[in-house]
Design a protein around this motif. Sequence first.
Motif, PDB file in Angstrom:
ATOM      1  N   ALA A 784       0.843  -1.204   0.000  1.00 33.44           N
ATOM      2  CA  ALA A 784       0.000   0.000   0.000  1.00 33.44           C
ATOM      3  C   ALA A 784       0.863   1.231   0.000  1.00 33.44           C
ATOM      4  N   ASP A 785       0.309   2.284  -0.654  1.00 36.16           N
ATOM      5  CA  ASP A 785       0.904   3.614  -0.537  1.00 36.16           C
ATOM      6  C   ASP A 785       0.332   4.254   0.716  1.00 36.16           C
ATOM      7  N   VAL A 786       1.176   5.076   1.368  1.00 36.71           N
ATOM      8  CA  VAL A 786       0.774   5.631   2.670  1.00 36.71           C
ATOM      9  C   VAL A 786       0.839   7.145   2.609  1.00 36.71           C
ATOM     10  N   VAL A 787      -0.215   7.803   3.026  1.00 33.43           N
ATOM     11  CA  VAL A 787      -0.213   9.254   3.224  1.00 33.43           C
ATOM     12  C   VAL A 787      -0.673   9.527   4.657  1.00 33.43           C
ATOM     13  N   ALA A 788      -0.376  10.768   5.136  1.00 32.95           N
ATOM     14  CA  ALA A 788      -0.590  11.043   6.566  1.00 32.95           C
ATOM     15  C   ALA A 788      -1.665  12.066   6.841  1.00 32.95           C
ATOM     16  N   SER A 789      -2.372  12.526   5.781  1.00 31.84           N
ATOM     17  CA  SER A 789      -3.428  13.489   6.043  1.00 31.84           C
ATOM     18  C   SER A 789      -4.447  13.429   4.933  1.00 31.84           C
ATOM     19  N   GLY A 790      -5.591  14.085   5.174  1.00 29.73           N
ATOM     20  CA  GLY A 790      -6.615  14.120   4.146  1.00 29.73           C
ATOM     21  C   GLY A 790      -6.156  14.871   2.915  1.00 29.73           C
ATOM     22  N   VAL A 791      -5.400  15.937   3.118  1.00 24.87           N
ATOM     23  CA  VAL A 791      -4.891  16.721   1.978  1.00 24.87           C
ATOM     24  C   VAL A 791      -4.023  15.857   1.078  1.00 24.87           C
ATOM     25  N   GLU A 792      -3.139  15.078   1.727  1.00 21.25           N
ATOM     26  CA  GLU A 792      -2.240  14.214   0.949  1.00 21.25           C
ATOM     27  C   GLU A 792      -3.030  13.106   0.265  1.00 21.25           C
ATOM     28  N   ALA A 793      -4.072  12.651   0.966  1.00 26.73           N
ATOM     29  CA  ALA A 793      -4.885  11.596   0.352  1.00 26.73           C
ATOM     30  C   ALA A 793      -5.566  12.106  -0.906  1.00 26.73           C
ATOM     31  N   VAL A 794      -6.120  13.307  -0.827  1.00 24.20           N
ATOM     32  CA  VAL A 794      -6.781  13.887  -2.025  1.00 24.20           C
ATOM     33  C   VAL A 794      -5.765  14.074  -3.143  1.00 24.20           C
ATOM     34  N   ALA A 795      -4.605  14.562  -2.773  1.00 24.02           N
ATOM     35  CA  ALA A 795      -3.579  14.777  -3.806  1.00 24.02           C
ATOM     36  C   ALA A 795      -3.150  13.463  -4.441  1.00 24.02           C
ATOM     37  N   ALA A 796      -3.003  12.424  -3.602  1.00 30.04           N
ATOM     38  CA  ALA A 796      -2.554  11.125  -4.118  1.00 30.04           C
ATOM     39  C   ALA A 796      -3.606  10.526  -5.048  1.00 30.04           C
ATOM     40  N   VAL A 797      -4.873  10.659  -4.618  1.00 27.28           N
ATOM     41  CA  VAL A 797      -5.951  10.091  -5.446  1.00 27.28           C
ATOM     42  C   VAL A 797      -6.045  10.826  -6.780  1.00 27.28           C
ATOM     43  N   ARG A 798      -5.819  12.122  -6.743  1.00 29.06           N
ATOM     44  CA  ARG A 798      -5.823  12.877  -7.999  1.00 29.06           C
ATOM     45  C   ARG A 798      -4.685  12.430  -8.907  1.00 29.06           C
ATOM     46  N   ALA A 799      -3.529  12.113  -8.227  1.00 24.00           N
ATOM     47  CA  ALA A 799      -2.345  11.798  -9.041  1.00 24.00           C
ATOM     48  C   ALA A 799      -2.370  10.384  -9.589  1.00 24.00           C
ATOM     49  N   ARG A 800      -3.030   9.480  -8.892  1.00 28.69           N
ATOM     50  CA  ARG A 800      -2.951   8.095  -9.327  1.00 28.69           C
ATOM     51  C   ARG A 800      -4.284   7.441  -9.071  1.00 28.69           C
ATOM     52  N   ASP A 801      -4.553   6.422  -9.864  1.00 31.06           N
ATOM     53  CA  ASP A 801      -5.774   5.661  -9.649  1.00 31.06           C
ATOM     54  C   ASP A 801      -5.548   4.635  -8.578  1.00 31.06           C
ATOM     55  N   TYR A 802      -6.424   4.633  -7.624  1.00 30.93           N
ATOM     56  CA  TYR A 802      -6.391   3.600  -6.586  1.00 30.93           C
ATOM     57  C   TYR A 802      -7.710   2.857  -6.628  1.00 30.93           C
ATOM     58  N   ASP A 803      -7.647   1.586  -6.232  1.00 34.16           N
ATOM     59  CA  ASP A 803      -8.864   0.798  -6.148  1.00 34.16           C
ATOM     60  C   ASP A 803      -9.525   0.978  -4.787  1.00 34.16           C
ATOM     61  N   VAL A 804      -8.713   1.032  -3.793  1.00 32.17           N
ATOM     62  CA  VAL A 804      -9.236   1.137  -2.414  1.00 32.17           C
ATOM     63  C   VAL A 804      -8.444   2.205  -1.682  1.00 32.17           C
ATOM     64  N   VAL A 805      -9.180   3.028  -0.968  1.00 28.70           N
ATOM     65  CA  VAL A 805      -8.517   3.971  -0.050  1.00 28.70           C
ATOM     66  C   VAL A 805      -8.959   3.602   1.370  1.00 28.70           C
ATOM     67  N   LEU A 806      -7.996   3.208   2.164  1.00 25.31           N
ATOM     68  CA  LEU A 806      -8.293   2.981   3.586  1.00 25.31           C
ATOM     69  C   LEU A 806      -8.108   4.325   4.289  1.00 25.31           C
ATOM     70  N   MET A 807      -9.266   4.941   4.643  1.00 27.91           N
ATOM     71  CA  MET A 807      -9.246   6.346   5.082  1.00 27.91           C
ATOM     72  C   MET A 807      -9.463   6.420   6.597  1.00 27.91           C
ATOM     73  N   ASP A 808      -8.434   6.864   7.305  1.00 26.55           N
ATOM     74  CA  ASP A 808      -8.628   7.171   8.735  1.00 26.55           C
ATOM     75  C   ASP A 808      -9.509   8.404   8.838  1.00 26.55           C
ATOM     76  N   VAL A 809     -10.462   8.409   9.733  1.00 22.16           N
ATOM     77  CA  VAL A 809     -11.396   9.526   9.840  1.00 22.16           C
ATOM     78  C   VAL A 809     -10.734  10.725  10.525  1.00 22.16           C
ATOM     79  N   MET A 810     -10.001  10.492  11.631  1.00 24.39           N
ATOM     80  CA  MET A 810      -9.419  11.591  12.417  1.00 24.39           C
ATOM     81  C   MET A 810      -8.004  11.835  11.949  1.00 24.39           C
ATOM     82  N   MET A 811      -7.847  12.878  11.126  1.00 24.36           N
ATOM     83  CA  MET A 811      -6.505  13.226  10.647  1.00 24.36           C
ATOM     84  C   MET A 811      -6.355  14.735  10.719  1.00 24.36           C
TER      85      MET A 811
END
Lengths: 897, 226
Positions: A784-811
Amino acid sequence: MKSPERIAARTRELFAESHRNGAVNTDHIFAALLLLQWLVGILAAWIISPRAWSGLQSAPNPHVWVAIILGGAIVALPLVLVWRRPGSTLTRYVIAAAQMLDSALLIHLSGGRIETHFHVFGSLAVLAFYRDYRVLMTATGVIAVDHMLRGIFWPQSVFGIAANANWRWVEHACWVLFEDTFLVLSIRKSLQEMRTVAARRAELEFTAEVVEATVNVRTAELAASEARTRTIVDSALDAVVAMDNDSTITGWNPMAETIFGWRRDEVTGRRLWDVIVPVAMRDMHERCLQRDKATENGSVIGQRVEVPAIRRDGSEFPAELSVTRVGTDGSFSFSAFIRDITERKMLESEQRRAKEAAENAARAKSDFLANMSHEIRTPMNAVVGMTGLMLDTKLDAEQRDFVETIRSSGDALLTIINDILDFSKIDSGRMDLEAQPFDVRVCVEEALDLLAAKGGDKGLEMAYTIANDVPARIVGDVTRTRQILVNLLGNAIKFTHAGEVIVSLETTPDAEVEGKHLLHFAVRDTGIGIPADRLDRLFQSFQQVDASTTRKYGGTGLGLAISKRLSEMMGGTMWIESQVGLGSTFHFTATTVAGPPPEPPLPTPPPEALRGKRLLVVDDNATNRRILRLQAETWGMEVRTAPGGPLALEWLRAGETFDLAVLDMQMPDMDGLEVATSIRRLHDARALPLVLLTSMGKAFLKDRGTEAEAFSAFLSKPVKPSQLHAVLLRVVTGQDVNVAAREGSPRLDTGLAERSPLRILLAEDNVVNQKVAVRILERLGYRADVVASGVEAVAAVRARDYDVVLMDVMMPEMDGLQATRQICTDLPPQRRPRIVAMTANAMQGDREACLAAGMDDYISKPVRPEELQAALERSAASRTQSTATQQPSKPPTLEET
Amino acid sequence: MARRARGRAVREWRRAACRRVRTGKRQVLLVMLVVAWVSGVATGGIALYRYASVAGASGAPPSQWPQSSRLPHATDCPTLVLLAHPRCSCTRASLEALARLLSQRSQRVAAHVLLVRPSGAPAGWEHGPIERAARAMLGVTVHVDVHGDEAARFAVATSGHVLIYDPQGRLMFSGGLTPARGHGGACAGTDAAAAALDAAPNPSEDIPVFGCSLTGASPSTMEVLP
């Protein structure tokens, strides 16, 4: 002397004094009386019988001379005694005798007049003034002797005839005794009254003495108290002003003189407000005070208020004023306490400015760090993401090695950034700990699991012991606890080249609070050790043992500082014991309370299944042998341990029998497989069930397949008690035991990734949670690719296609819900990944909130492998269903920064 | 320091000893004083009582009423004569005794008090408390014996001498009515006089008379005047 005795003695003194004073007064009375009687006698003689005649011739009557001479003689001695010895017993006796003699003389000079005889009775009555019956006896005796002698020698003077009639003088004596009787009784009564009066006086004196002593003591105490009060008031560092009911100054202490510049004599009699309150505010203060006096409570009396005050020179300054009221007998007085708070105000102002500056600095620092971490992490995530993409392509071994290095370096840099952020959060007090129940044993095991591979790669034995009295579940922050353990274990493995790393956990129940525990964790290693003079710098930020450590072993020096701060936030502390060359033990404690009991116990075979079974443990590591022995003995097994294969084979050859044996794989002389092979060759031990204990996984067994067939079961290190129990039971009874899924059940589908490949993005701000999730995913075969915040998650999803995002709610920066909404907004449905929420929130409606934000699935934290597996299976199934409508993946693009 | 303490103790002992000696001397002096006083008083008392108990000259009154007496002699009752020096204080007690005596008598007594004016005494010399007391007595006739002639006739020398003659002129009583000088009260004289007035058959004893001398001469030198 005690009080009654003192009073009795004083009574006697007073009685004697009163008696004596009475005697002295009576002496003086009789002295005057005797003198008078003498003169009266002379006068009487001169009147009654002035001359004696013989025809015409006459001469002074002898009675006159008798009156003068004999009368004078009679009174002479009494007068001398009254003068020289007033009050003495002899004086009163002589007076008594003289008085009676005077009576006889007067009777004679009066010619025996019957009226003159009353002088005798009157004299006796006056003699009773002495209150001494002996005086009466003396007087009576004189009369008796006189009568007796006259009766003998001159009866006719008494009786008129020469014959001595005894009854006549008895009759005379009886009359005297008659009076004496009543006089004696009167004297007795009078003496009793005198004694009573003396006793009362003595008691009064004693009481007065006591009262006076008490008054003196109280007066002295009062004076001392007043002196102390005066000293306190005079030495007070605040102005103390006393006022009467009209606010007129009655007291003004030295500090008031210093503060206001007025001397006491200048302000006494003036109203306080006219002296210290600025002119413009005097009316208001007066109104306030009057209102307070009328209502007995208000804004001034009994309160501390800050008011402007003025000095003698007219300069204003801020003052703190408090006024108290003291009332006695309907009248009141007031005390004002005034403090010059100019300095305090200045300090407060400076502190306020300093605080604002510090807050601004801290805010700037936080903003800087957040921006910095965002600015660094965003490209780092892209690097790591790109390396992940490259790893999915065909690479030769060298290229794969390069890419792996780039990825691991990126992960290390992200770890450093997370450490810096964590440290900053703790430093600024913005780190909050959770308080949720969790299984501490699982927490320890998960930490060990994360690092077991690293330890195994270095050939280190890794194990843990947990004391039996440690509660199964405790309330605390499992993430941070695991973070500390991971940090310490990581350091232990890093600095240990041979030997073992052991985690131990004990508890000390709180004696006062039931359920409260002080957990004591210890991570012991057999590493290089730390010099004693370097121990103190280990917990300081950015400090390592020395510079060479950094060069050789790497690290930023933040891990221990963060771990120590975290342990202190948990109500504990951290410390080290170390010896160079022998190893180190890192201790930390945490205060916690026992959590709710665990889920209903799983059905297990009765404990008697293992009771009495003989277990042979063969392991070169003494700690492992001890842990296994202690654990097996709690199940009632009889355990023998051998440090190596030769000794175990010797026992078996000698005929010792066992029900099963646990063999460690990595042993110096004979490894576990070799020992198993040798055991199988023994005739009596062919059927002995064998369990292999290894830290190398089962992959290596492929090369030694026939030897591995000798074993009935395999256990991975570090050994979990539940797994050991399950395996031993299965081996002994042949019955499969349902071990709790939370302990990493071997039921994970390790081939899931092969069957259902998924591109997975993990959005989790906590490093340890990241590692746990990554580990579980690796066990399932995923990367898995790992990001540490919602901002990074949005950026990563924009940059690459993922099938599943395991999203921590409290970030931080952007939470999982917001990031989900953003992703749903930014991406069309066909490109949108399946978002699985990971949250520790267990409140009603949290799942609904996640689904309402656009999330597709929900798993709770702490993440359980089987739950994550199930979520991924659902994701894979969902992906399969939508394959027909899924657009081909676009080439990854980097988000421009 | 020990020497000083010893010296102080010795001085204290000496002072106490002196006090004891002085006290002893005082006590001896006191005893002597008391003894002297008692002795002096006793001596004075004895002297007084001796003076009081010394009777005057008893006289030689005639056993029969002198015919030459100018005093009336009663023939129907006893006649009593008391001779008194008008200035003798002791006679007051005799007059009081006489008054008591007469008041106790139911029958008539011819009582006379004879005030003796010594020779050379001016007229009126007899006036005084005695005369007044005598004249105040009921049933008593007071006479003045000029020059003491009657006293001479009755041969009485001492003031307060009482003579009682029966109606026949026989002397029934001669003596005083007081037990001592100036002292009244019951005595042998009053008893004897009372008996004489009752015409007791036995003659009275020798009863002393306590009083001043009437004329200053002894009875033997007195002439019985006709």
